[in-house]
Design a protein around this motif. Structure first.
Motif, mmCIF file in Angstrom:
data_model
loop_
_atom_site.group_PDB
_atom_site.id
_atom_site.type_symbol
_atom_site.label_atom_id
_atom_site.label_comp_id
_atom_site.label_asym_id
_atom_site.label_seq_id
_atom_site.Cartn_x
_atom_site.Cartn_y
_atom_site.Cartn_z
ATOM 1 N N GLU A 29 0.824 -1.210 0.000
ATOM 2 C CA GLU A 29 0.000 0.000 0.000
ATOM 3 C C GLU A 29 0.859 1.261 0.000
ATOM 4 O O GLU A 29 0.506 2.267 -0.624
ATOM 5 C CB GLU A 29 -0.940 0.006 1.216
ATOM 6 C CG GLU A 29 -2.122 -0.939 1.105
ATOM 7 C CD GLU A 29 -1.753 -2.388 1.327
ATOM 8 O OE1 GLU A 29 -2.537 -3.275 0.939
ATOM 9 O OE2 GLU A 29 -0.667 -2.650 1.906
ATOM 10 N N HIS A 30 1.995 1.235 0.692
ATOM 11 C CA HIS A 30 2.904 2.379 0.660
ATOM 12 C C HIS A 30 3.392 2.635 -0.762
ATOM 13 O O HIS A 30 3.360 3.766 -1.252
ATOM 14 C CB HIS A 30 4.114 2.136 1.565
ATOM 15 C CG HIS A 30 3.861 2.318 3.026
ATOM 16 N ND1 HIS A 30 3.181 1.385 3.781
ATOM 17 C CD2 HIS A 30 4.212 3.323 3.884
ATOM 18 C CE1 HIS A 30 3.131 1.802 5.038
ATOM 19 N NE2 HIS A 30 3.733 2.973 5.130
ATOM 20 N N GLU A 32 2.120 1.732 -3.643
ATOM 21 C CA GLU A 32 1.032 2.183 -4.507
ATOM 22 C C GLU A 32 0.675 3.639 -4.231
ATOM 23 O O GLU A 32 0.454 4.426 -5.162
ATOM 24 C CB GLU A 32 -0.190 1.288 -4.301
ATOM 25 C CG GLU A 32 0.003 -0.136 -4.802
ATOM 26 C CD GLU A 32 -1.141 -1.052 -4.414
ATOM 27 O OE1 GLU A 32 -1.357 -2.050 -5.119
ATOM 28 O OE2 GLU A 32 -1.819 -0.779 -3.401
ATOM 29 N N ALA A 33 0.635 4.009 -2.956
ATOM 30 C CA ALA A 33 0.273 5.378 -2.591
ATOM 31 C C ALA A 33 1.330 6.368 -3.059
ATOM 32 O O ALA A 33 1.011 7.461 -3.547
ATOM 33 C CB ALA A 33 0.085 5.488 -1.078
ATOM 34 N N MET A 242 -1.545 7.302 7.149
ATOM 35 C CA MET A 242 -2.190 5.998 7.012
ATOM 36 C C MET A 242 -2.890 5.587 8.301
ATOM 37 O O MET A 242 -4.068 5.181 8.284
ATOM 38 C CB MET A 242 -1.144 4.945 6.626
ATOM 39 C CG MET A 242 -1.717 3.551 6.413
ATOM 40 S SD MET A 242 -0.419 2.347 6.089
ATOM 41 C CE MET A 242 -1.374 1.010 5.359
ATOM 42 N N THR A 264 -7.741 0.874 1.903
ATOM 43 C CA THR A 264 -7.947 1.831 0.816
ATOM 44 C C THR A 264 -7.923 3.253 1.345
ATOM 45 O O THR A 264 -7.290 4.150 0.759
ATOM 46 C CB THR A 264 -9.289 1.561 0.109
ATOM 47 O OG1 THR A 264 -9.246 0.273 -0.506
ATOM 48 C CG2 THR A 264 -9.573 2.616 -0.952
ATOM 49 N N ARG A 267 -4.364 4.104 2.243
ATOM 50 C CA ARG A 267 -3.562 4.323 1.038
ATOM 51 C C ARG A 267 -3.872 5.669 0.413
ATOM 52 O O ARG A 267 -2.963 6.402 -0.010
ATOM 53 C CB ARG A 267 -3.826 3.188 0.037
ATOM 54 C CG ARG A 267 -2.965 3.253 -1.221
ATOM 55 C CD ARG A 267 -3.248 2.037 -2.088
ATOM 56 N NE ARG A 267 -4.658 1.951 -2.448
ATOM 57 C CZ ARG A 267 -5.244 0.849 -2.927
ATOM 58 N NH1 ARG A 267 -4.551 -0.271 -3.074
ATOM 59 N NH2 ARG A 267 -6.532 0.854 -3.243
ATOM 60 N N ASP A 268 -5.151 6.013 0.348
ATOM 61 C CA ASP A 268 -5.536 7.303 -0.226
ATOM 62 C C ASP A 268 -4.962 8.470 0.584
ATOM 63 O O ASP A 268 -4.523 9.475 0.018
ATOM 64 C CB ASP A 268 -7.060 7.423 -0.292
ATOM 65 C CG ASP A 268 -7.686 6.483 -1.319
ATOM 66 O OD1 ASP A 268 -6.927 5.935 -2.144
ATOM 67 O OD2 ASP A 268 -8.914 6.302 -1.274
#
Length: 289
Positions: A29-30, A32-33, A242, A264, A267-268
């Motif tokens: 997630e890191h 991707e973010a 996060m 999600t 991550r956003d």
């Protein structure tokens, strides 16, 4: 897009009197973010994995590195991979085969002579593999029996003359310096010694790196970039974003068991933080503070 090289991103940033942002990756997630945030900012970025993150994943570098590599390869902006704060030569020697173009070897807690010898050996190995090597120099010990301080210890400061001698002797390609920030700060009240930073910029012949950047305000970060910092390392700010978002989501959905909704949201929140901080660094490159 092909994976970028850390050296190229730093050189390009320096040419515009700016800095490239390097964000810590702990989970998928890191990664991707960070890429999502960089795409929104339309700016290149560095994904960096620390030895501590590798320990969290059971001491296995390759799975997280592969995830970061594939995330970077799918990005719409240039993304480089950096192996950060490596104490173990064995881990360092996995960098090239795992797709990294640079690494930071951290021997700053050793007595100065040992630090220098270990860092020089790491630089020789890295250059033989086509990698750039970053090191750090905080405060050399020895005075009144005091131990060395790494670049993130409270009160540590890098001496320009010692930094020049260290860089010359080791052959490193970038140097993290102690100018007032510390790792893992959850407040943003660090005061950077901009006078010292100017002296380091004018003395040290390689790009300067700011670690512990989450503890500095936007104004301090912008001024540091305008003052000569070429790479800005950021980690804790993403974890704050996060964790806060996940806590908020779980408070609203106490019965939820599916991790995807709260991950999600986390991550956003990290992606928005990346975009905002990259904007701070970008504005410093255009107009010195």
């Amino acid at each position: 897009m092909p994976i970028a090289a850390t050296g190229e991103l730093i050189t390009e940033a320096a040419a515009r009197r700016g800095a490239v942002a390097a964000f810590n990756v702990i989970t998928l997630e890191h990664a991707e973010a960070i890429v999502e945030g960089a795409e929104a900012a339309r700016a290149p970025v560095i994904l960096q994995i620390s030895e501590n993150a590798v320990k969290y994943h059971g001491g296995r570098l390759r799975p997280l590195a592969r995830a970061a590599h594939e995330t970077a390869r799918a990005a719409a902006v240039p993304v480089a991979l950096h192996l950060d704060h490596v104490h173990s030569p064995e881990l360092l020697h996995q960098a090239a085969e795992c797709g990294f173009s640079s690494a930071m070897f951290d021997a700053a807690r050793l007595p100065y002579a040992e630090n220098l010898a270990a860092t020089r050996a790491a630089a020789v190995w890295a250059h033989g593999e086509g990698l750039r090597l970053e090191a750090e120099l905080g405060q050399v010990g020895g005075k009144n029996g005091e131990p060395p301080l790494d670049a993130h210890a409270p009160g540590a400061r890098t001496d320009p003359g010692e930094a020049l001698a260290f860089v010359t002797a080791t052959g490193v390609d970038a140097l993290a310096v102690a100018v007032g920030t510390s790792h893992a700060m959850t407040s943003r009240d660090a005061r950077i010694d901009h006078g010292l930073l100017a002296r380091l910029r004018d003395t040290v012949p390689v790009p300067l790196v700011l670690h512990g950047s989450s503890g500095a305000s936007d104004e301090e970060l912008a001024r540091a970039v305008a003052g000569g910092i070429a790479k800005v390392n950021i980690g804790t700010a993403l974890n704050i974003a996060m964790t806060g978002a996940i806590r908020e989501r779980l408070a609203r959905d106490e019965r939820g068991v599916d991790p995807r909704p709260y991950l999600t949201q986390g991550r956003d929140a990290m992606a928005r933080t990346v975009t905002r901080l990259m904007g701070v660094l970008s504005s410093a490159a255009v107009k010195p503070v």
